[in-house]
Scaffold this motif. Structure first.
Motif, mmCIF file in Angstrom:
data_model
loop_
_atom_site.group_PDB
_atom_site.id
_atom_site.type_symbol
_atom_site.label_atom_id
_atom_site.label_comp_id
_atom_site.label_asym_id
_atom_site.label_seq_id
_atom_site.Cartn_x
_atom_site.Cartn_y
_atom_site.Cartn_z
ATOM 1 N N ARG B 223 66.949 55.658 29.061
ATOM 2 C CA ARG B 223 65.938 56.215 28.175
ATOM 3 C C ARG B 223 66.621 56.586 26.865
ATOM 4 O O ARG B 223 67.804 56.923 26.865
ATOM 5 C CB ARG B 223 65.317 57.453 28.816
ATOM 6 N N VAL B 224 65.896 56.534 25.776
ATOM 7 C CA VAL B 224 66.488 56.805 24.474
ATOM 8 C C VAL B 224 65.636 57.803 23.716
ATOM 9 O O VAL B 224 64.410 57.739 23.760
ATOM 10 C CB VAL B 224 66.551 55.523 23.611
ATOM 11 N N MET B 225 66.331 58.699 23.030
ATOM 12 C CA MET B 225 65.624 59.609 22.147
ATOM 13 C C MET B 225 66.248 59.456 20.758
ATOM 14 O O MET B 225 67.458 59.467 20.603
ATOM 15 C CB MET B 225 65.798 61.010 22.726
ATOM 16 N N VAL B 226 65.403 59.229 19.766
ATOM 17 C CA VAL B 226 65.884 59.016 18.400
ATOM 18 C C VAL B 226 65.696 60.308 17.622
ATOM 19 O O VAL B 226 64.613 60.900 17.646
ATOM 20 C CB VAL B 226 65.092 57.885 17.706
ATOM 21 N N GLY B 230 67.211 66.616 12.369
ATOM 22 C CA GLY B 230 67.069 67.752 13.271
ATOM 23 C C GLY B 230 65.865 67.680 14.191
ATOM 24 O O GLY B 230 65.631 68.593 14.968
ATOM 25 N N ARG B 231 65.064 66.627 14.079
ATOM 26 C CA ARG B 231 63.880 66.500 14.933
ATOM 27 C C ARG B 231 63.983 65.269 15.815
ATOM 28 O O ARG B 231 64.624 64.295 15.460
ATOM 29 C CB ARG B 231 62.606 66.338 14.100
ATOM 30 N N LYS B 232 63.271 65.332 16.920
ATOM 31 C CA LYS B 232 63.112 64.146 17.738
ATOM 32 C C LYS B 232 61.944 63.369 17.152
ATOM 33 O O LYS B 232 60.846 63.890 17.011
ATOM 34 C CB LYS B 232 62.802 64.595 19.163
ATOM 35 N N VAL B 233 62.175 62.110 16.778
ATOM 36 C CA VAL B 233 61.073 61.358 16.181
ATOM 37 C C VAL B 233 60.502 60.324 17.141
ATOM 38 O O VAL B 233 59.373 59.879 16.980
ATOM 39 C CB VAL B 233 61.480 60.674 14.847
ATOM 40 N N GLU B 234 61.295 59.914 18.144
ATOM 41 C CA GLU B 234 60.773 58.938 19.089
ATOM 42 C C GLU B 234 61.536 59.031 20.405
ATOM 43 O O GLU B 234 62.706 59.381 20.436
ATOM 44 C CB GLU B 234 60.908 57.510 18.518
ATOM 45 N N GLU B 235 60.833 58.711 21.493
ATOM 46 C CA GLU B 235 61.495 58.646 22.785
ATOM 47 C C GLU B 235 60.805 57.563 23.597
ATOM 48 O O GLU B 235 59.581 57.462 23.617
ATOM 49 C CB GLU B 235 61.366 59.982 23.517
#
Lengths: 332, 329
Positions: B223-226, B230-235
């Protein structure tokens, strides 16, 4: 114009390590050990290899930042490796450099204006109004706002600083720019900007680039010809299509297959090399790659292979005619 | 319940110029035995996130808020003494630069044994035996001789193997690997990635892999989190992220990397650029953090910060413009 712009013949650079009581070096690092290649006008040649393969030393030798041990460096048909400092001055204008680290390669106390004006004044290329116009031109070329000429390096981001480094190299109106890992320290999105900029400048100004890098994907994207180095030697050199379409040295294959592919659906079996690069202080006998080569045989351990021509312009230093046993596992 | 659950993590640093909001409201979870990659460019907060998980940010420098639940316990509420028993034992960490993370004046045998003596109360002799076992596990030849080596006597790849040996010595349930192969050459990187994959199978630890390299992500992660600014923009699950990236930033990143073999297809395309640069985290950002560099940004993007929305099963993106997956007709 039959001469290539730059010709390097049998370049050798040894660094002495330590001293015995009698003042002799204890041992010698064979950083570059007999290297020949040429760069044509307006062409891009890449030197690619891992840390310690000697690629940066080649760049420094051409720039005369280090004195070479043996060999010749010929610019436009004239040797430049043995000429005096005074006659070197005009040569220096023609060969410029962009370094890896945009933080340490710019003087933090100099304003951009002075950083860019220094080579122009040094080589007496322009003064007064002309100088001012040239500074503006350079900023346009690297797509930085003209009104930031008065700023200091720390006011810029990494990518912008690298643009200043490129502008400084361009200021001298060189024929050849040596890019020593010039985009390696940059973030992905900024790296793409600088790669595109270098390509545009190269095309528009007819510059030759010697692009020194460890990143095969960038190298493939940037250059026409590629030389793969291992432990101070060129193991394979050729046109981009030859190197990437029909690699003939096991090390080239291993390098390509080691690169992680940004595509989760083609997780492939790769050729993982065992061990580390041997020490350049005491390079192994025979082929320098034999200790890590899955195909190495008896001959490889004893006899050092010379570069052999495989096709016009494509040379590889490997005893084996057929290395398909490696490529079967590692298709690009 | 997931092994690690992070909710609304905020890590802010006090600086002379104002508060640096390095991590601003990031939530994610890691399942037992899973590999989650956190990807992003310099300054996106990925390393600060990992340091926050381990509570390695001194209170004098910054403030961590939100909740970090590991195996049901809230790490942020634990006294320092209990946190120490978790670090290196239940959760361990590998850093980018093995030369600076190993102590230069201690043998590697001592450094591997240290974790074991501290956390598992092994005697010196037992710790030594286990250290040899760990070195064998990470593929170092002649381990009995090597445990007497100092870090400078080893190559970069071997040092990273030693770091992995230390990290895995106590059978952690979660391994945080912060750019574990960035300082290594590609052929050595390939060895270390192979080793990490192999050990994960054997040890069964979950991995949080922090990297800027999308190639490494594609090869290692499930799994990937972009992250961006400072924010998570996609997962998303890894295959889905690479196939149908929803956030313009992720699409930009994927377009900006050259692919090996591109010269053979005859389609040498220009690399996609993401214009401009990351905004300063010291100012409050209204609207979407990426709006200033996004070609699709409109009025809404500049005024209202997008929340994470489900765009497809398991696929989240924080973008007003990203389309939802069309329902199968």
């Amino acid at each position: 114009m039959s001469n290539p712009l730059l010709q390097v013949n049998d370049l050798v650079k040894h660094y002495p390590v330590g001293r015995t009581l009698s003042g002799r070096p204890k041992s010698v690092v064979h950083a570059v050990d007999g290297l020949s290649f040429h760069v044509d006008r307006g062409e891009t040649l890449s030197l690619v290899g891992e840390s310690g393969c000697g690629k940066s030393t080649v760049g420094r030798a051409i720039l005369r930042l280090v004195d070479i041990t043996m060999g010749q460096i010929v610019l436009d048909g004239r040797r430049i490796d043995d000429i005096s400092q005074a006659s070197l001055h005009p040569v220096r204008r023609r060969i410029q450099v962009v370094f890896q680290d945009p933080f340490s390669s710019l003087n933090p106390r100099m304003r951009v204006r002075d950083i860019l004006a220094e080579p122009i004044r040094n080589f007496r290329l322009a003064t007064g109004q002309d100088l001012e116009r040239r500074l503006g031109e350079l900023m346009d070329m690297v797509q930085l706002p003209r009104d930031s000429l008065g700023r200091l390096p720390h006011e810029f981001s990494g990518g912008q600083r690298q643009r200043i480094g490129i502008a400084r190299a361009l200021a001298a109106k060189p024929d050849l720019i040596i890019c020593d890992e010039a985009v390696s320290a940059l973030d992905v999105s900024v790296k793409a900007q600088v790669v595109n900029l270098l390509q545009d400048l190269q095309r528009d100004l007819g510059l030759a680039l010697l692009f020194i890098s460890h990143d095969l994907a960038i190298v493939e994207h940037m250059t026409q010809r590629i030389a793969v180095m291992y432990l101070g030697k060129i193991v394979e050199i050729g046109e981009r299509r030859q190197i990437f379409g029909d690699p003939r040295h096991p090390y080239t294959v291993a390098l390509m297959s080691a690169l992680p592919t940004p595509d989760p659906e083609t997780r492939r079996r790769r050729v993982t090399l065992v061990g580390d690069v041997p020490s350049p202080i005491d390079p192994p006998p025979g082929c320098r790659f034999h200790g890590r080569c899955p195909l190495a045989g008896e001959t490889c351990r004893r006899i050092e292979p010379d570069l052999r021509q495989i096709a016009p312009g494509h040379w590889a230093a490997c005893h084996l005619d057929d290395i398909s046993a490696m490529t079967r596992d590692a298709t690009v | 319940m997931a092994l690690l659950e992070v909710e609304n993590l905020q890590t802010h640093f006090r600086t002379p110029e104002g508060v640096n909001r390095a991590v601003e409201g990031v939530s994610f979870h890691v399942e037992e035995g899973e590999t989650l990659a956190i990807v992003g460019e310099s300054g996106c907060g990925k390393s600060v996130t990992s340091m926050s998980l381990m509570r390695l940010i001194p209170p004098s420098a910054g403030r961590i808020a939100g909740s970090i639940r590991f195996d049901g316990r809230d790490l942020l509420g634990l006294p320092e003494r209990e946190m120490r028993s978790i670090r290196g034992n239940d959760i361990s960490m590998i850093f980018q630069e093995p030369l600076t993370s190993l102590n230069p004046v201690l043998t590697i045998g001592y450094q591997i044994g240290e974790t074991l003596r501290l956390h598992q109360g092994l005697s010196a002799a037992e710790a030594r035996a286990k250290a040899i076992e760990m070195l064998t596990l990470v593929g170092i030849s002649e381990p009995a001789r090597r445990i007497a080596c100092y870090p400078h006597e080893l190559s970069g790849g071997m040092r990273q193997r030693v770091m992995i040996a230390i990290a895995l010595a106590c059978n952690p349930r979660l391994l945080i690997a912060d750019e574990p192969t960035t300082a290594l050459d590609v052929t050595i990187q390939a060895q270390i990635l192979d080793l990490m994959r192999d050990l994960k199978q054997r040890v069964g630890a979950a991995i949080v892999l922090i990297t800027h390299d999308l190639g490494v992500v594609a090869e290692m992660a499930e799994r990937v989190m972009v992250m961006y600014a400072g924010r998570k923009v996609e997962e998303a699950p890894v295959a889905q992220l690479f196939k149908t990236p929803r956030h313009p930033y992720t699409r930009g990143l994927l377009g900006a990397i050259p692919r090996l073999g591109s010269s053979l297809t005859g389609r040498q395309e220009r690399l996609a650029e993401i214009p401009g640069q990351v905004p300063s985290l010291k100012n409050r950002i209204t609207g979407c953090v990426f709006a200033g560099r996004c070609s699709q940004a409109d009025e809404i993007c500049r005024t209202i910060a997008p929340g994470l929305e489900t765009k497809a099963p398991g696929h989240f993106a924080a973008c007003h413009q990203a389309l939802r997956e069309e329902a199968p007709s």
